[in-house]
Motif scaffolding. Structure first.
Motif, PDB file in Angstrom:
ATOM      1  N   UNK A 200     -13.493  19.694  26.020  1.00 32.14           N
ATOM      2  CA  UNK A 200     -13.007  18.381  25.591  1.00 32.14           C
ATOM      3  C   UNK A 200     -14.094  17.642  24.808  1.00 32.14           C
ATOM      4  N   UNK A 203     -14.673  19.194  21.413  1.00 25.71           N
ATOM      5  CA  UNK A 203     -13.608  18.829  20.466  1.00 25.71           C
ATOM      6  C   UNK A 203     -13.779  17.393  19.985  1.00 25.71           C
ATOM      7  N   UNK A 204     -14.176  16.523  20.918  1.00 33.21           N
ATOM      8  CA  UNK A 204     -14.415  15.126  20.529  1.00 33.21           C
ATOM      9  C   UNK A 204     -15.526  15.053  19.478  1.00 33.21           C
ATOM     10  N   UNK A 206     -16.490  17.279  17.462  1.00 27.83           N
ATOM     11  CA  UNK A 206     -16.094  17.881  16.189  1.00 27.83           C
ATOM     12  C   UNK A 206     -15.028  17.079  15.459  1.00 27.83           C
ATOM     13  N   UNK A 207     -14.444  16.104  16.147  1.00 30.86           N
ATOM     14  CA  UNK A 207     -13.378  15.321  15.514  1.00 30.86           C
ATOM     15  C   UNK A 207     -13.987  14.262  14.599  1.00 30.86           C
ATOM     16  N   UNK A 208     -13.128  13.529  13.939  1.00 32.85           N
ATOM     17  CA  UNK A 208     -13.601  12.488  13.038  1.00 32.85           C
ATOM     18  C   UNK A 208     -14.373  11.412  13.813  1.00 32.85           C
ATOM     19  N   UNK A 209     -14.009  11.203  15.081  1.00 37.21           N
ATOM     20  CA  UNK A 209     -14.760  10.250  15.892  1.00 37.21           C
ATOM     21  C   UNK A 209     -16.169  10.757  16.176  1.00 37.21           C
ATOM     22  N   UNK A 211     -17.875  12.633  14.257  1.00 43.81           N
ATOM     23  CA  UNK A 211     -18.660  12.455  13.025  1.00 43.81           C
ATOM     24  C   UNK A 211     -19.119  11.006  12.900  1.00 43.81           C
ATOM     25  N   UNK A 212     -18.254  10.078  13.317  1.00 44.17           N
ATOM     26  CA  UNK A 212     -18.656   8.666  13.291  1.00 44.17           C
ATOM     27  C   UNK A 212     -19.824   8.434  14.251  1.00 44.17           C
ATOM     28  N   UNK A 214     -22.122  10.588  15.056  1.00 38.54           N
ATOM     29  CA  UNK A 214     -23.325  11.130  14.414  1.00 38.54           C
ATOM     30  C   UNK A 214     -23.826  10.189  13.327  1.00 38.54           C
ATOM     31  N   UNK A 215     -22.899   9.583  12.611  1.00 40.38           N
ATOM     32  CA  UNK A 215     -23.292   8.633  11.564  1.00 40.38           C
ATOM     33  C   UNK A 215     -24.078   7.480  12.179  1.00 40.38           C
ATOM     34  N   UNK A 217     -25.789   7.567  14.947  1.00 35.89           N
ATOM     35  CA  UNK A 217     -27.086   8.108  15.345  1.00 35.89           C
ATOM     36  C   UNK A 217     -28.041   8.166  14.143  1.00 35.89           C
ATOM     37  N   UNK A 218     -27.519   8.595  12.999  1.00 36.12           N
ATOM     38  CA  UNK A 218     -28.384   8.776  11.830  1.00 36.12           C
ATOM     39  C   UNK A 218     -28.835   7.446  11.246  1.00 36.12           C
ATOM     40  N   UNK A 219     -27.918   6.500  11.100  1.00 35.85           N
ATOM     41  CA  UNK A 219     -28.265   5.250  10.437  1.00 35.85           C
ATOM     42  C   UNK A 219     -27.169   4.218  10.698  1.00 35.85           C
ATOM     43  N   UNK A 346     -31.090  21.187  17.196  1.00 35.51           N
ATOM     44  CA  UNK A 346     -29.746  20.632  17.074  1.00 35.51           C
ATOM     45  C   UNK A 346     -28.744  21.723  16.750  1.00 35.51           C
TER      46      UNK A 346
END
Ligand SMILES: Nc1ncnc2c1ncn2[C@@H]1O[C@H](COP(=O)(O)OP(=O)(O)O)[C@@H](O)[C@H]1O
Ligand SMILES: [Mg+2]
Lengths: 374, 282
Positions: A200, A203-204, A206-209, A211-212, A214-215, A217-219, A346
């Protein structure tokens, strides 16, 4: 072509794992240590992955794992102590009427419902923890995320104090803790629950959420400029992470069969943090691998250092109870020194990656002593 | 027909005692390319930060497509130290967070590139598509939005293709050459489907060849995506060639505005730039 080959490898791995689990289940008595280590390791993998979700993928530093695990453990325990033993468990200060009513009601539910009770219990624990996470997150996550570590650490300690406080005796049984908790039916059950939880979260992520996350986290500033609502996404990650920390806590309760507040000190959080760091912050497979390795070395492989060692009639000094923890710390130190980003960094495990690493190792050894190739 | 898409009214931005923007009013009309120029520290980036909700202005209002999106007036401790003009003219407070502004179809790039450094070029663009997703977290996790997900991916690839980044789509953003990083930032901004694009020094760090190409590039994306562009830039050749109109800021104050020829021959502007070889400054 290649993906189908990898799929076959993965299927083989799954079948081998299942066969191994089945084998261990049958020969439980003979391989007790492996059985225990695998159970505990995979339970900790769930909370490690959840911490990775929050810290490694969203960049939020939460130190509340032990607190959320405690919530999960106690809720699960109350669900899973057999009703006829409940008076016996709370023999010191008596059981709260609310719990008693609840347990009697559970008794009256249909049988199919009762057979699902372990899953319902774990989910309920997760939901209660999620509620707490929302309550802590709402004030804290609006501020700079740095405060989250302090707030969650505080929460975790307060949780422990509340659990062991005399006022809560009829619910948590104070310092006596809860006993006679219904355990898992098999090692396969433990692995299945863990697999569902971890899948679960993967999958979360890897989903669009994901990715958000990770965004963020990055900046954070750039993420916000991309239309990502920081508060909403940070809360989401934190709440879901806390949910699975609690599920892991509930599983731990089922594994240990008896729990008390001392199980959930801050040092439990540090153990999990350590697993995440060793596996690689931002690597799910790293966390899983590291949970199993760390648990195995701590509880099993390094045991050797704890018993006296004789060479001839000479007793080697240092080899006594507690020495294994020294060795363990040294190993950790070495890992942190030489693999700053953990075992996996990572990266995630993949068959291609494995093949690449294998080839590298092969060419390294064949080049040994030869001239350096740039 | 000129319809103004962005309007700043009497914007003052004061940090403590420092007045970074002093009573700035400007307008950008639909489909225009407008440049905001001025020496370093003039307050240009701060103006972008006010428009995009990073800072709430101390006083003044911002309209987007004739809708009031930002408004503020001096209050609290600022009441006493307010050093700007038009005190009392504005009486409403409207604040929006940067993500809310982006959702209104205003996108920006950053002066000091702010890509998601450790992610691939593809992921960088894909992330910008997230805010348009209609799926909630649970359905996204359970892959129930697979159609939408496929569409997001296709659109992101299409953008990378248009911006000439398709060959580096799987490269880590921070490993790309500077010029491509600037392009990727624009690709990412375009992925949010903006009507108004704010570019903060898009040519900074680019080589002369890339700077030269930027003119046609910006024209291209304007027509392809039906954009209005507000650009901060120091390269005067680029500014003069590309801009429909230019605003000049100096020490937070608007000192001139007009078409490129007017600005080129404006004595105040020439004086402001004298001795400041701004052409190749960061
Ligand atoms: N967050 C802030 N706090 C204090 N002063 C600021 C802040 N942001 C900008 N400034 C000041 O505002 C002025 C304008 O800065 P900026 O808008 O970055 O200039 P430009 O982009 O035109 O080079 C500078 O003097 C800068 O120091
Ligand atoms: Mg600037």
């Amino acid at each position: 072509m290649k993906t189908s080959k990898n799929l076959i490898y993965s299927l083989i791995l799954a079948v081998v794992t299942l066969a191994l689990l089945f084998f261990l289940e049958v020969n439980k008595a003979k391989y007790g240590m492996a059985y225990t280590v695998l159970t505990k390791g995979i339970i900790l993998a769930v909370v490690a992955v959840s911490m990775n979700l929050v810290t490694g993928f969203t960049g939020l530093f939460s130190l509340g794992q032990a607190g959320f695990m405690a919530i999960g453990a106690y809720v699960t325990a109350i669900f899973l102590i057999p009703t006829n033993s409940i008076e016996e468990v709370y023999y010191m200060s008596g059981v709260s009427p609310a719990i008693l009513t609840f347990k009697t009601w559970l008794e009256s539910t249909p049988l199919w419902f009762q057979s699902l009770l372990p899953y319902i219990a774990l989910t309920a624990g997760g939901l209660v923890a999620a509620l707490f996470a929302a309550l802590i997150g709402i004030p804290v996550l609006r501020l700079k995320s740095d405060y989250l570590a302090i707030a969650t650490l505080g929460f975790s300690e307060i949780m422990r104090a509340i659990i062991s406080s005399p006022q809560m005796d009829t619910i948590t049984n104070g310092s006596y803790g809860l006993k006679k908790i219904q355990g898992f039916s098999s090692l396969i059950q433990v692995f299945l629950i863990a697999a569902v939880c971890i899948t679960f979260m993967i999958l979360l992520i890897r989903s669009t959420y994901g990715r958000a996350f990770k965004a963020i986290r990055e900046d954070e500033i750039a993420a916000e400029a991309m239309g990502i609502n920081l508060f909403k996404h940070k809360s989401l990650s934190f709440i879901i992470g806390s949910f699975f920390a609690a599920v892991s806590g509930g599983m731990l309760a089922m594994f240990m069969r008896s729990i008390d507040a001392k199980t959930f000190t801050v040092s439990l959080t540090y153990d999990i943090l350590l697993i995440v760091v060793v596996g690689g912050i931002g690597s799910i497979t790293g966390s899983i691998l590291s949970s199993l390795l760390v648990t195995a070395s701590k509880e099993w492989w390094l045991r050797f250092f704890d018993s006296p060692l004789y060479i001839g009639s000479f007793q080697v000094p240092l080899f006594k109870t507690g020495f294994r923890m020294v060795i363990f710390s040294v190993v950790l130190l070495l890992i942190v020194l030489f693999y700053q980003r953990g075992l996996m960094g990572r990266n995630e495990f993949s068959w291609d990656g494995l093949a690449k690493a294998f080839n590298k190792l092969k060419s390294k050894s064949s080049n040994k002593g030869g001239s350096k190739i740039a | 027909m000129l319809r103004n898409i962005l309007r700043l009214e009497d914007i003052t931005m004061q940090f403590g005692g420092v007045v970074a923007i002093d009573n700035l009013s400007l307008e950008v009309n639909e489909n225009e390319i407008v440049s905001l120029i001025g020496p370093n520290g003039a307050g240009k980036t701060t103006a972008f930060n006010v428009i995009t909700g990073v800072y709430a202005p101390t006083n003044g209002a911002v309209y987007f497509k004739d809708k009031l999106i930002v408004s503020n007036f001096p209050k609290g401790p600022m009441k006493k130290i307010y050093a700007g003009q038009n005190n009392g003219k504005y009486t409403t407070t409207i604040k929006k967070t940067p993500d809310q502004i982006t959702k209104l179809n205003v996108a920006r790039t950053f002066q000091n590139i702010r890509l998601f450094k450790e992610l691939t070029a593809f992921e960088n663009v894909l992330i910008a598509k997230h805010m348009r997703s209609k799926a909630n977290w649970l359905s996204a996790t359970l892959c129930l939005n697979y159609k939408e997900e496929r569409k997001m991916r296709e659109e992101a690839l299409e953008l990378l293709d248009i911006l000439g980044l398709i060959d580096v789509k799987d490269e880590i953003a921070s490993s790309l050459p500077y010029g491509q990083q600037r392009h990727l930032e624009i690709a990412r901004a375009l992925a949010t489907e903006p009507e108004l694009l704010l570019l903060d020094e898009p040519a900074a760090g680019m080589n002369p060849q890339e700077t030269l190409e930027l003119t046609s590039f910006i024209h291209d994306i304007r027509s392809k995506f039906n954009l209005t562009v507000l650009m901060i830039e120091h390269h005067m050749d680029l500014v003069m060639e590309i801009s429909d109109r230019i605003y000049v800021l100096d020490f937070g104050k608007l000192i001139a505005s007009g078409v490129p020829e007017e600005i080129q021959n404006n004595q105040t502007v020439i004086d402001a730039y004298l001795g400041v070889p701004d052409d190749d400054e960061e």
